[in-house]
Structures are given as structure tokens and as C-alpha cells.
Design a protein around this motif. Structure first.
Motif, PDB file in Angstrom:
ATOM      1  N   GLY A  30       0.802  -1.217   0.000  1.00 11.37           N
ATOM      2  CA  GLY A  30       0.000   0.000   0.000  1.00 11.37           C
ATOM      3  C   GLY A  30       0.832   1.262   0.000  1.00 11.37           C
ATOM      4  O   GLY A  30       0.394   2.314  -0.454  1.00 11.37           O
ATOM      5  N   LEU A  31       2.054   1.151   0.512  1.00 11.09           N
ATOM      6  CA  LEU A  31       2.919   2.321   0.610  1.00 11.09           C
ATOM      7  C   LEU A  31       3.638   2.626  -0.695  1.00 11.09           C
ATOM      8  O   LEU A  31       3.774   3.786  -1.085  1.00 11.09           O
ATOM      9  N   PHE A  32       4.126   1.587  -1.387  1.00 12.53           N
ATOM     10  CA  PHE A  32       4.838   1.741  -2.652  1.00 12.53           C
ATOM     11  C   PHE A  32       3.887   1.466  -3.817  1.00 12.53           C
ATOM     12  O   PHE A  32       3.149   0.477  -3.797  1.00 12.53           O
ATOM     13  N   ALA A 138       8.147  10.526  -3.358  1.00  6.47           N
ATOM     14  CA  ALA A 138       7.087  11.538  -3.359  1.00  6.47           C
ATOM     15  C   ALA A 138       5.782  10.944  -2.843  1.00  6.47           C
ATOM     16  O   ALA A 138       5.042  11.581  -2.077  1.00  6.47           O
ATOM     17  N   ARG A 139       5.493   9.705  -3.249  1.00  8.52           N
ATOM     18  CA  ARG A 139       4.278   9.034  -2.786  1.00  8.52           C
ATOM     19  C   ARG A 139       4.342   8.778  -1.273  1.00  8.52           C
ATOM     20  O   ARG A 139       3.377   9.041  -0.544  1.00  8.52           O
ATOM     21  N   ILE A 140       5.474   8.263  -0.807  1.00  6.04           N
ATOM     22  CA  ILE A 140       5.630   7.973   0.615  1.00  6.04           C
ATOM     23  C   ILE A 140       5.516   9.254   1.433  1.00  6.04           C
ATOM     24  O   ILE A 140       4.865   9.278   2.489  1.00  6.04           O
ATOM     25  N   LYS A 141       6.145  10.320   0.975  1.00  4.04           N
ATOM     26  CA  LYS A 141       6.052  11.610   1.659  1.00  4.04           C
ATOM     27  C   LYS A 141       4.590  12.023   1.828  1.00  4.04           C
ATOM     28  O   LYS A 141       4.158  12.408   2.918  1.00  4.04           O
ATOM     29  N   GLN A 142       3.811  11.909   0.755  1.00  8.10           N
ATOM     30  CA  GLN A 142       2.410  12.301   0.806  1.00  8.10           C
ATOM     31  C   GLN A 142       1.624  11.455   1.809  1.00  8.10           C
ATOM     32  O   GLN A 142       0.865  11.987   2.623  1.00  8.10           O
TER      33      GLN A 142
END
Length: 278
Positions: A30-32, A138-142
Motif C-alpha cells: 500500500g505504501l509503494f 514523493a508518494r511515501i512523503k504524501q
């Protein structure tokens, strides 16, 4: 000549939250965006062995491999390596977490060499990994920052603003309850940390409008084993919460303590409550 990439991102969230979410391997699907499945195979002390499976590519092909990560929570570093090297001769990754004026700087250093039979050489792999890493970071940061904002918002609510859920229908009859039962085996010596973290996470989840209450129970017969009851208004709203970005963060905070777990869902069909004597 070996390949090497070095990328970082600043995440505006507390250090412990960033660490817990990004090191919850069981939640990486779900994170990546890259991964379709992430399966923990074994946990030995601070080392976790796991299998990753990618999303299908344009031709429907998926790639899978086994990796290993050793966590140094005190030093805020992680040493990772692929055990199934695949197209790589080897692939080693170092994760670093350092305080930053904007929050936490998470850095990934990847060192590798491609096999002669691989479709790209080290230079081509570097270019691909750099592009992919920037997107994933960028996705993980969000996602982590969303979880941090949700935690702050929930913790800052005044008791008078909390929504109290009525478990009875308008006609006085009890409403159906969707009950989730969880079993968690906790790493030896980390039981107290788990209980404290569960109280913090559980408090946030209990404020969800669809949640009716939660209970954490420590087994008297099985050392290190806990049971959790979580009641919800209905399955649909529970599943929506379960798939939410916020809950990925909750799981991430609890995962470092768990060595094994299971979940069962039920519908409460009868309830007999006896008033406690005072």
C-alpha cells in the motif's frame, strides 16, 4: 563499474512515525506504487526477511524476489540486500533517517551491479532507479504526511467535540455490530512498548465515527500474545477505513513489535450484558 544511486526526501512528520510506517514491510504493497504484494517470511531480532512482488508490467509480467532488512532504530539506519538477486549480481540498499528543519530526511543509497544477461547495464539501471525512486519517495512523503496530519487533528479534539456513537436504533433495539478479532504475537521484551503504542493508535481509531470501541487484552496463558476486539457499525465502513491511507500509518506504527498475527471478522448476533456491581 558498479551502479550507485543516492536520493532523499524530507517528510514533514515526527521521526518515530516516519520510521514506523516506512519500515512496516507488511504494508509496503500500500505504501509503494511498485509493489502488488509484500509478505513477511521471518523475523529474527532486528532482521526481517520478506518477499516482494511487483505490479504487472505492460505485458502482464510480474517480478518477485526475497530481500532482507536489518534495522538499527537507535542509529536510525537500515541495511538491506536482495537475497534473490534476479537481474542483479547484487543489490544493497542503505536507508538513513536524519532530523531536518522540515521534518525528517529519508535517504536511500542503492549500490548494485547488473548481470551480463540483464536487458540494461549499470548506467541504464541507474537512470531507471533514479526515476523510480523519486516517484516512490514523493508518494511515501504524501502518505506519511497525511497520517501525521490525521493524528494531530484527532489528538487535538476536545472531549466536547467528540462524536459519541449510540449503539441503539431509534426504536431502542440494538444495532448490528461488526466485530473484528485480532491476535498478535509480540517480540520478547517489547510488550510494554507495544501496549503504549497501541493505546496511542487505538485512541485515534476509536475517534472514527464508525468505530464503536476497542479492547486490548494480554493473554494469561500464552507469553507475548495479545488479543484485540474492535467493534464497528458495519463491514462496509470498516473496510473503507482498513484500506485508507491513515490506517496504513497505524499499521506501520505497530508492525515493529509484531512477529505474527491473524484477524477474524464476525457479526454479533446476540448480546447479554450484566450490570457491574458497585
Amino acid at each position: 563499474m558498479a551502479g550507485r544511486t543516492d536520493n532523499s526526501v524530507v517528510i514533514n512528520a515526527p521521526m518515530d512515525l516516519v520510521w514506523d510506517i516506512t519500515n512496516d514491510v507488511s504494508g509496503w504493497a500500500g505504501l509503494f506504487a511498485e509493489y502488488a504484494e509484500s509478505e513477511v517470511l521471518a523475523v529474527e531480532g532486528d532482521t526481517v526477511r520478506f518477499r516482494l512482488t511487483t505490479q504487472p508490467d505492460e505485458n502482464g509480467k510480474q517480478w518477485s524476489w526475497v530481500s532482507e532488512r536489518t534495522l538499527d532504530r537507535a542509529g536510525r539506519t537500515v541495511a538491506a540486500r536482495r537475497l534473490d538477486s534476479g537481474l542483479f549480481e547484487y543489490m544493497n540498499i542503505r536507508w538513513e533517517y536524519t532530523p531536518d528543519p522540515g521534518g525528517v530526511r529519508m535517504r536511500w543509497i542503492q549500490e548494485f551491479t547488473m548481470k551480463p544477461s540483464a536487458p540494461v547495464d549499470d548506467v541504464g539501471a541507474e537512470a531507471h532507479l533514479n526515476r523510480q525512486t523519486v516517484r516512490e519517495m514523493a508518494r511515501i512523503k504524501q502518505l506519511v504526511e497525511q497520517t501525521a496530519r490525521a493524528d494531530v487533528g484527532a489528538a487535538g479534539r476536545d472531549e466536547g467535540d467528540r462524536r459519541m456513537t449510540d449503539s441503539s436504533a431509534d426504536d431502542g433495539e440494538p444495532c448490528p455490530v461488526f466485530r473484528v478479532l485480532l491476535r498478535a504475537e509480540i517480540a520478547e521484551g517489547r510488550e510494554k512498548e507495544f501496549e503504549e503504542t497501541w493505546r496511542a493508535v487505538g485512541g485515534v481509531i476509536t475517534r472514527e465515527p464508525a468505530n464503536l470501541g476497542q479492547w486490548l487484552m494480554r493473554s494469561n496463558d500464552e507469553p507475548g500474545v495479545y488479543y484485540i476486539i474492535s467493534d464497528w457499525t458495519d463491514e462496509k465502513r470498516f473496510r473503507e477505513f482498513e484500506r485508507s491511507d491513515a490506517h496504513i500509518g497505524h499499521r506501520g506504527r505497530l508492525q515493529p513489535f509484531r512477529t505474527k498475527g491473524s484477524m477474524v471478522t464476525t457479526d454479533v448476533v446476540a448480546e447479554m450484558v450484566k450490570e457491574r456491581r458497585r
